[in-house]
Scaffold this motif. Structure first.
Motif, PDB file in Angstrom:
ATOM      1  N   LYS A  12      76.707  58.215  59.322  1.00  0.00           N
ATOM      2  CA  LYS A  12      75.870  58.042  58.133  1.00  0.00           C
ATOM      3  C   LYS A  12      76.593  57.182  57.114  1.00  0.00           C
ATOM      4  O   LYS A  12      77.761  57.367  56.846  1.00  0.00           O
ATOM      5  CB  LYS A  12      75.542  59.403  57.503  1.00  0.00           C
ATOM      6  N   ARG A  13      75.882  56.225  56.536  1.00  0.00           N
ATOM      7  CA  ARG A  13      76.456  55.345  55.516  1.00  0.00           C
ATOM      8  C   ARG A  13      76.125  55.888  54.129  1.00  0.00           C
ATOM      9  O   ARG A  13      75.012  56.364  53.889  1.00  0.00           O
ATOM     10  CB  ARG A  13      75.912  53.936  55.681  1.00  0.00           C
ATOM     11  N   ILE A  14      77.098  55.787  53.250  1.00  0.00           N
ATOM     12  CA  ILE A  14      76.920  56.296  51.900  1.00  0.00           C
ATOM     13  C   ILE A  14      77.702  55.426  50.926  1.00  0.00           C
ATOM     14  O   ILE A  14      78.723  54.846  51.294  1.00  0.00           O
ATOM     15  CB  ILE A  14      77.367  57.779  51.816  1.00  0.00           C
ATOM     16  N   GLY A  15      77.201  55.303  49.726  1.00  0.00           N
ATOM     17  CA  GLY A  15      77.880  54.541  48.683  1.00  0.00           C
ATOM     18  C   GLY A  15      77.991  55.390  47.432  1.00  0.00           C
ATOM     19  O   GLY A  15      77.272  56.369  47.262  1.00  0.00           O
ATOM     20  N   LEU A  16      78.897  55.005  46.556  1.00  0.00           N
ATOM     21  CA  LEU A  16      79.103  55.737  45.307  1.00  0.00           C
ATOM     22  C   LEU A  16      78.960  54.782  44.134  1.00  0.00           C
ATOM     23  O   LEU A  16      79.550  53.700  44.129  1.00  0.00           O
ATOM     24  CB  LEU A  16      80.510  56.360  45.288  1.00  0.00           C
ATOM     25  N   ILE A  17      78.170  55.187  43.163  1.00  0.00           N
ATOM     26  CA  ILE A  17      78.037  54.445  41.915  1.00  0.00           C
ATOM     27  C   ILE A  17      78.488  55.378  40.798  1.00  0.00           C
ATOM     28  O   ILE A  17      77.974  56.492  40.675  1.00  0.00           O
ATOM     29  CB  ILE A  17      76.579  54.019  41.652  1.00  0.00           C
ATOM     30  N   THR A  18      79.485  54.939  40.029  1.00  0.00           N
ATOM     31  CA  THR A  18      79.896  55.715  38.862  1.00  0.00           C
ATOM     32  C   THR A  18      79.533  54.934  37.617  1.00  0.00           C
ATOM     33  O   THR A  18      79.669  53.727  37.565  1.00  0.00           O
ATOM     34  CB  THR A  18      81.402  56.020  38.854  1.00  0.00           C
ATOM     35  N   LEU A  46      81.775  55.268  54.222  1.00  0.00           N
ATOM     36  CA  LEU A  46      81.665  54.800  52.848  1.00  0.00           C
ATOM     37  C   LEU A  46      81.544  53.281  52.850  1.00  0.00           C
ATOM     38  O   LEU A  46      82.465  52.579  53.248  1.00  0.00           O
ATOM     39  CB  LEU A  46      82.884  55.236  52.026  1.00  0.00           C
ATOM     40  N   ILE A  47      80.379  52.789  52.408  1.00  0.00           N
ATOM     41  CA  ILE A  47      80.159  51.341  52.440  1.00  0.00           C
ATOM     42  C   ILE A  47      80.613  50.652  51.163  1.00  0.00           C
ATOM     43  O   ILE A  47      80.689  49.435  51.120  1.00  0.00           O
ATOM     44  CB  ILE A  47      78.688  50.986  52.734  1.00  0.00           C
ATOM     45  N   GLY A  48      80.913  51.419  50.131  1.00  0.00           N
ATOM     46  CA  GLY A  48      81.417  50.798  48.922  1.00  0.00           C
ATOM     47  C   GLY A  48      81.340  51.678  47.699  1.00  0.00           C
ATOM     48  O   GLY A  48      80.701  52.727  47.703  1.00  0.00           O
ATOM     49  N   VAL A  49      82.037  51.228  46.666  1.00  0.00           N
ATOM     50  CA  VAL A  49      82.058  51.909  45.380  1.00  0.00           C
ATOM     51  C   VAL A  49      81.764  50.874  44.303  1.00  0.00           C
ATOM     52  O   VAL A  49      82.336  49.788  44.301  1.00  0.00           O
ATOM     53  CB  VAL A  49      83.439  52.551  45.115  1.00  0.00           C
ATOM     54  N   VAL A  50      80.848  51.215  43.420  1.00  0.00           N
ATOM     55  CA  VAL A  50      80.576  50.373  42.259  1.00  0.00           C
ATOM     56  C   VAL A  50      80.868  51.217  41.031  1.00  0.00           C
ATOM     57  O   VAL A  50      80.295  52.291  40.856  1.00  0.00           O
ATOM     58  CB  VAL A  50      79.109  49.880  42.221  1.00  0.00           C
ATOM     59  N   GLN A  51      81.799  50.743  40.212  1.00  0.00           N
ATOM     60  CA  GLN A  51      82.129  51.421  38.969  1.00  0.00           C
ATOM     61  C   GLN A  51      81.658  50.533  37.828  1.00  0.00           C
ATOM     62  O   GLN A  51      82.030  49.364  37.745  1.00  0.00           O
ATOM     63  CB  GLN A  51      83.631  51.660  38.864  1.00  0.00           C
ATOM     64  N   ALA A  52      80.825  51.088  36.957  1.00  0.00           N
ATOM     65  CA  ALA A  52      80.259  50.302  35.870  1.00  0.00           C
ATOM     66  C   ALA A  52      80.336  51.083  34.566  1.00  0.00           C
ATOM     67  O   ALA A  52      80.440  52.304  34.561  1.00  0.00           O
ATOM     68  CB  ALA A  52      78.813  49.944  36.183  1.00  0.00           C
ATOM     69  N   ASN A  63      74.509  43.561  34.275  1.00  0.00           N
ATOM     70  CA  ASN A  63      75.880  43.435  34.772  1.00  0.00           C
ATOM     71  C   ASN A  63      75.860  42.746  36.141  1.00  0.00           C
ATOM     72  O   ASN A  63      75.580  43.359  37.164  1.00  0.00           O
ATOM     73  CB  ASN A  63      76.526  44.814  34.866  1.00  0.00           C
ATOM     74  N   GLU A  64      76.152  41.458  36.146  1.00  0.00           N
ATOM     75  CA  GLU A  64      76.051  40.650  37.365  1.00  0.00           C
ATOM     76  C   GLU A  64      77.020  41.121  38.448  1.00  0.00           C
ATOM     77  O   GLU A  64      76.677  41.150  39.628  1.00  0.00           O
ATOM     78  CB  GLU A  64      76.306  39.180  37.035  1.00  0.00           C
ATOM     79  N   GLU A  65      78.230  41.503  38.068  1.00  0.00           N
ATOM     80  CA  GLU A  65      79.219  41.953  39.056  1.00  0.00           C
ATOM     81  C   GLU A  65      78.713  43.187  39.802  1.00  0.00           C
ATOM     82  O   GLU A  65      78.796  43.255  41.034  1.00  0.00           O
ATOM     83  CB  GLU A  65      80.546  42.254  38.374  1.00  0.00           C
ATOM     84  N   SER A  66      78.172  44.156  39.076  1.00  0.00           N
ATOM     85  CA  SER A  66      77.646  45.369  39.710  1.00  0.00           C
ATOM     86  C   SER A  66      76.459  45.052  40.603  1.00  0.00           C
ATOM     87  O   SER A  66      76.340  45.570  41.717  1.00  0.00           O
ATOM     88  CB  SER A  66      77.242  46.393  38.651  1.00  0.00           C
ATOM     89  N   ARG A  67      75.561  44.196  40.133  1.00  0.00           N
ATOM     90  CA  ARG A  67      74.400  43.816  40.955  1.00  0.00           C
ATOM     91  C   ARG A  67      74.841  43.141  42.248  1.00  0.00           C
ATOM     92  O   ARG A  67      74.291  43.403  43.316  1.00  0.00           O
ATOM     93  CB  ARG A  67      73.472  42.898  40.160  1.00  0.00           C
ATOM     94  N   ASN A  68      75.848  42.280  42.176  1.00  0.00           N
ATOM     95  CA  ASN A  68      76.340  41.600  43.382  1.00  0.00           C
ATOM     96  C   ASN A  68      76.918  42.593  44.382  1.00  0.00           C
ATOM     97  O   ASN A  68      76.692  42.463  45.584  1.00  0.00           O
ATOM     98  CB  ASN A  68      77.381  40.539  43.017  1.00  0.00           C
ATOM     99  N   LYS A  69      77.665  43.579  43.894  1.00  0.00           N
ATOM    100  CA  LYS A  69      78.226  44.594  44.792  1.00  0.00           C
ATOM    101  C   LYS A  69      77.116  45.386  45.472  1.00  0.00           C
ATOM    102  O   LYS A  69      77.197  45.679  46.664  1.00  0.00           O
ATOM    103  CB  LYS A  69      79.147  45.535  44.019  1.00  0.00           C
ATOM    104  N   LEU A  70      76.069  45.710  44.724  1.00  0.00           N
ATOM    105  CA  LEU A  70      74.958  46.457  45.308  1.00  0.00           C
ATOM    106  C   LEU A  70      74.204  45.624  46.340  1.00  0.00           C
ATOM    107  O   LEU A  70      73.720  46.152  47.335  1.00  0.00           O
ATOM    108  CB  LEU A  70      74.015  46.950  44.210  1.00  0.00           C
TER     109      LEU A  70
END
Length: 77
Positions: A12-18, A46-52, A63-70
Motif C-alpha cells: 500500500k502506498r501512503i504519503g504524509l502532508i504536515t 511511503l511515497i513522500g512527505v510534504v511539509q508546508a 505554494n508552488e514547491e508543495s504543489r510540485n511535490k504533490l
C-alpha cells in the motif's frame, strides 16, 4: 525481504502532508520521523512527505514547491 512481506511495488502506498503555522516547517520533523518508522515497520510504501507552512487561508494552494511535490506523488500512485 522478510518472509510474508510483499515487494515494495505491491505494498500500500501512503504519503504524509504536515501543515503548521510556524514558518519553520522542520518543527514537524518528530511527526515525520515517527510516520516514517511506522511505515517501515508496518510494510507501507511511503511515497513522500510534504511539509508546508501557512498562516492564512489559501496560502498552501499558492505554494508552488508543495504543489510540485504533490504532483510527483500523483505520478507514483
Amino acid at each position: 525481504m522478510a518472509e510474508g512481506l510483499s515487494s515494495k511495488d505491491e505494498r500500500k502506498r501512503i504519503g504524509l502532508i504536515t501543515l503548521c503555522g510556524d514558518s519553520n516547517v522542520s518543527t514537524a520533523d518528530p511527526i515525520v520521523h515517527s510516520f516514517k518508522s511506522t511505515c517501515q515497520f508496518s510494510g507501507l510504501n511511503l511515497i513522500g512527505v510534504v511539509q508546508a507552512s501557512a498562516s492564512t487561508k489559501g496560502e498552501i494552494a499558492k505554494n508552488e514547491e508543495s504543489r510540485n511535490k504533490l504532483m510527483i506523488w500523483e505520478e507514483k500512485a
